[in-house]
Design an enzyme around this catalytic site. Structure first.
Site, PDB file in Angstrom:
ATOM      1  N   GLY A  14       0.794  -1.231   0.000  1.00 55.34           N
ATOM      2  CA  GLY A  14       0.000   0.000   0.000  1.00 55.34           C
ATOM      3  C   GLY A  14       0.819   1.270   0.000  1.00 55.34           C
ATOM      4  O   GLY A  14       0.399   2.280   0.577  1.00 55.34           O
ATOM      5  N   SER A  15       1.975   1.256  -0.673  1.00 54.16           N
ATOM      6  CA  SER A  15       2.762   2.499  -0.697  1.00 54.16           C
ATOM      7  C   SER A  15       2.057   3.561  -1.538  1.00 54.16           C
ATOM      8  O   SER A  15       2.162   4.754  -1.248  1.00 54.16           O
ATOM      9  CB  SER A  15       4.180   2.234  -1.210  1.00 54.16           C
ATOM     10  OG  SER A  15       4.178   1.936  -2.593  1.00 54.16           O
ATOM     11  N   ASN A  16       1.332   3.140  -2.577  1.00 53.20           N
ATOM     12  CA  ASN A  16       0.538   4.104  -3.332  1.00 53.20           C
ATOM     13  C   ASN A  16      -0.616   4.637  -2.487  1.00 53.20           C
ATOM     14  O   ASN A  16      -0.960   5.824  -2.571  1.00 53.20           O
ATOM     15  CB  ASN A  16       0.004   3.477  -4.627  1.00 53.20           C
ATOM     16  CG  ASN A  16       0.992   3.614  -5.785  1.00 53.20           C
ATOM     17  OD1 ASN A  16       1.540   4.688  -6.004  1.00 53.20           O
ATOM     18  ND2 ASN A  16       1.224   2.536  -6.506  1.00 53.20           N
ATOM     19  N   LEU A  91      -4.318  -6.611  -7.148  1.00 52.90           N
ATOM     20  CA  LEU A  91      -3.945  -7.618  -8.149  1.00 52.90           C
ATOM     21  C   LEU A  91      -5.102  -8.469  -8.659  1.00 52.90           C
ATOM     22  O   LEU A  91      -4.911  -9.391  -9.443  1.00 52.90           O
ATOM     23  CB  LEU A  91      -2.835  -8.518  -7.588  1.00 52.90           C
ATOM     24  CG  LEU A  91      -1.526  -7.780  -7.232  1.00 52.90           C
ATOM     25  CD1 LEU A  91      -0.468  -8.745  -6.735  1.00 52.90           C
ATOM     26  CD2 LEU A  91      -0.993  -6.975  -8.408  1.00 52.90           C
ATOM     27  N   LYS A  92      -6.325  -8.181  -8.223  1.00 58.37           N
ATOM     28  CA  LYS A  92      -7.480  -8.900  -8.739  1.00 58.37           C
ATOM     29  C   LYS A  92      -8.118  -8.092  -9.876  1.00 58.37           C
ATOM     30  O   LYS A  92      -7.923  -6.888  -9.978  1.00 58.37           O
ATOM     31  CB  LYS A  92      -8.533  -9.096  -7.637  1.00 58.37           C
ATOM     32  CG  LYS A  92      -8.060  -9.897  -6.451  1.00 58.37           C
ATOM     33  CD  LYS A  92      -8.083 -11.382  -6.715  1.00 58.37           C
ATOM     34  CE  LYS A  92      -9.516 -11.914  -6.827  1.00 58.37           C
ATOM     35  NZ  LYS A  92      -9.501 -13.359  -7.130  1.00 58.37           N
ATOM     36  N   ASN A 108      -6.854   3.090 -12.190  1.00 58.71           N
ATOM     37  CA  ASN A 108      -5.804   2.110 -11.915  1.00 58.71           C
ATOM     38  C   ASN A 108      -4.442   2.712 -12.248  1.00 58.71           C
ATOM     39  O   ASN A 108      -4.325   3.581 -13.099  1.00 58.71           O
ATOM     40  CB  ASN A 108      -6.021   0.862 -12.787  1.00 58.71           C
ATOM     41  CG  ASN A 108      -4.987  -0.227 -12.515  1.00 58.71           C
ATOM     42  OD1 ASN A 108      -4.676  -0.528 -11.363  1.00 58.71           O
ATOM     43  ND2 ASN A 108      -4.457  -0.818 -13.576  1.00 58.71           N
ATOM     44  N   HIS A 110      -0.612   1.479 -13.489  1.00 59.87           N
ATOM     45  CA  HIS A 110       0.136   0.343 -14.040  1.00 59.87           C
ATOM     46  C   HIS A 110       1.597   0.763 -14.221  1.00 59.87           C
ATOM     47  O   HIS A 110       1.864   1.840 -14.750  1.00 59.87           O
ATOM     48  CB  HIS A 110      -0.477  -0.091 -15.383  1.00 59.87           C
ATOM     49  CG  HIS A 110       0.221  -1.281 -15.963  1.00 59.87           C
ATOM     50  ND1 HIS A 110      -0.049  -2.576 -15.550  1.00 59.87           N
ATOM     51  CD2 HIS A 110       1.183  -1.394 -16.903  1.00 59.87           C
ATOM     52  CE1 HIS A 110       0.721  -3.418 -16.220  1.00 59.87           C
ATOM     53  NE2 HIS A 110       1.478  -2.732 -17.044  1.00 59.87           N
ATOM     54  N   ASP A 151      -5.824  -3.370 -18.201  1.00 61.15           N
ATOM     55  CA  ASP A 151      -4.888  -2.291 -18.563  1.00 61.15           C
ATOM     56  C   ASP A 151      -5.233  -1.622 -19.891  1.00 61.15           C
ATOM     57  O   ASP A 151      -4.349  -1.200 -20.636  1.00 61.15           O
ATOM     58  CB  ASP A 151      -3.438  -2.821 -18.642  1.00 61.15           C
ATOM     59  CG  ASP A 151      -2.999  -3.485 -17.357  1.00 61.15           C
ATOM     60  OD1 ASP A 151      -3.442  -3.032 -16.288  1.00 61.15           O
ATOM     61  OD2 ASP A 151      -2.228  -4.441 -17.414  1.00 61.15           O
ATOM     62  N   GLU A 180       5.137   6.640  -9.576  1.00 63.63           N
ATOM     63  CA  GLU A 180       3.748   6.285  -9.257  1.00 63.63           C
ATOM     64  C   GLU A 180       3.221   7.126  -8.095  1.00 63.63           C
ATOM     65  O   GLU A 180       2.072   7.561  -8.108  1.00 63.63           O
ATOM     66  CB  GLU A 180       3.644   4.801  -8.885  1.00 63.63           C
ATOM     67  CG  GLU A 180       3.890   3.847 -10.040  1.00 63.63           C
ATOM     68  CD  GLU A 180       3.794   2.382  -9.609  1.00 63.63           C
ATOM     69  OE1 GLU A 180       2.836   2.021  -8.911  1.00 63.63           O
ATOM     70  OE2 GLU A 180       4.695   1.595  -9.962  1.00 63.63           O
TER      71      GLU A 180
END
Lengths: 207, 207
Positions: A14-16, A91-92, A108, A110, A151, A180
């Site tokens: 969870g760094s983002n 990742l789902k 999202n 990427h 994506d 990011e």
């Protein structure tokens, strides 16, 4: 107008998520983080949510069926009147129903310059492994709206990084992560300020 | 050591050819342009060669068979003792024999960030049309060694440009061309200075 109600979906550290929390706390984003959802029990992002008094929810995607899993997430965000959903290292893949319910309201990030190194099978370190193996001299990050294909949705922002000959997937990952952490909050800020408009496959950003 | 003997293959106006001529005349590239080959009779690049007293050759690819065409080009470069072949807006694909004879000594420039918008069917304005239609926010140019597959060989240099919402294929093309005119001569300079080494799919650039 009240701040935009945001949910962040995570699978890992969870760094983002942290970069979003920080920008909201500094009032740089006119939004409110009302829910963090993790599909993994041990995701450190859940700790981050706790520290900042943000409601969180863990729905273990390995313990329940796909349909139940997706239904529970959608119910949770609707119950919290979420207006914007952020996938931050999640990742789902969301199901059709969710995407329809939140069309052009799911963002999202990427870790490549889409359409390079993206789509099915390209996630996490695999993206950077592919870029390094290919021998590209430039990679980067892409923030985009989510549609039914992986994506594939309209691109909001992209930024590039130089790839050096000696870069490993791990060193490239940390370079891209640094980007990011700027790019995702910037896109959220633009969304919350009402500056994004999706026109076909393209995103117009007003000044 | 004498300067590296260079041939440039073109199909059109040859603006990239001009950028190479200029850098050689300014002594920024330690090379000698010994031959310009065009597969089109009306290519303006042939005029540029004439103006700068560079030997040129037109082999009309529409008038002779593929095998003859390729044989004639290979013979011409070998006869002139060419050491480095540059594809500068050259729209034909070289055959296997040529690529084997000049392995890691043929350099191509492609107007996108490979592996995006490259490969069969992606040439000229079509590349930029695809990028604009996709809605990317970043495109760029790639200089690479040529191998048997289109736009696939080891990447030497890449540089990015911002794509604006209002960009058309034409405006994006002119942005990318401006970069090409710097990037291609830079790669040639590095080659002529002996600073490029191909290791697997990757290109190491020594300082």
């Amino acid at each position: 107008m009240p701040p935009i109600r945001i949910a962040v979906l995570i699978s890992g550290s969870g760094s983002n998520l942290q970069s979003i929390i920080d920008k909201i706390e500094k009032k740089e984003i006119y939004g409110e983080l009302v829910l963090v959802v993790s599909n993994k029990r041990n995701a450190y992002g859940l700790e981050r949510a706790k520290k900042h008094n943000i409601e969180s929810l863990m729905i273990d995607s390995q313990l329940i069926g796909k349909d139940d899993y997706n239904r529970q997430i959608l119910e949770a965000v609707i119950e919290k009147n979420v207006e914007l959903v952020i996938l931050a290292g999640y990742l789902k893949i969301l199901d059709k129903k969710f995407i329809e319910a939140y069309r052009n309201r799911i963002i999202n990030i990427h870790p490549s310059l889409i359409p390079s190194f993206c789509g099915k099978g390209y996630y996490g370190l695999k993206v950077h492994q592919s870029a390094v193996d290919y021998g590209v001299k430039i990679s980067g990050a892409t923030v985009h709206f989510v549609d039914e294909e992986a994506d594939n949705g309209p691109i909001i922002l992209q930024e590039s990084v130089a790839v050096d000959f000696d870069d490993t997937p791990e060193t490239l990952q940390s370079k891209v992560l640094a980007i990011e952490h700027e790019l995702l909050p910037e896109a959220i800020k633009l969304y919350c300020d009402g500056k994004l408009e999706v026109i076909g496959r393209k995103v117009s950003i007003s000044k």
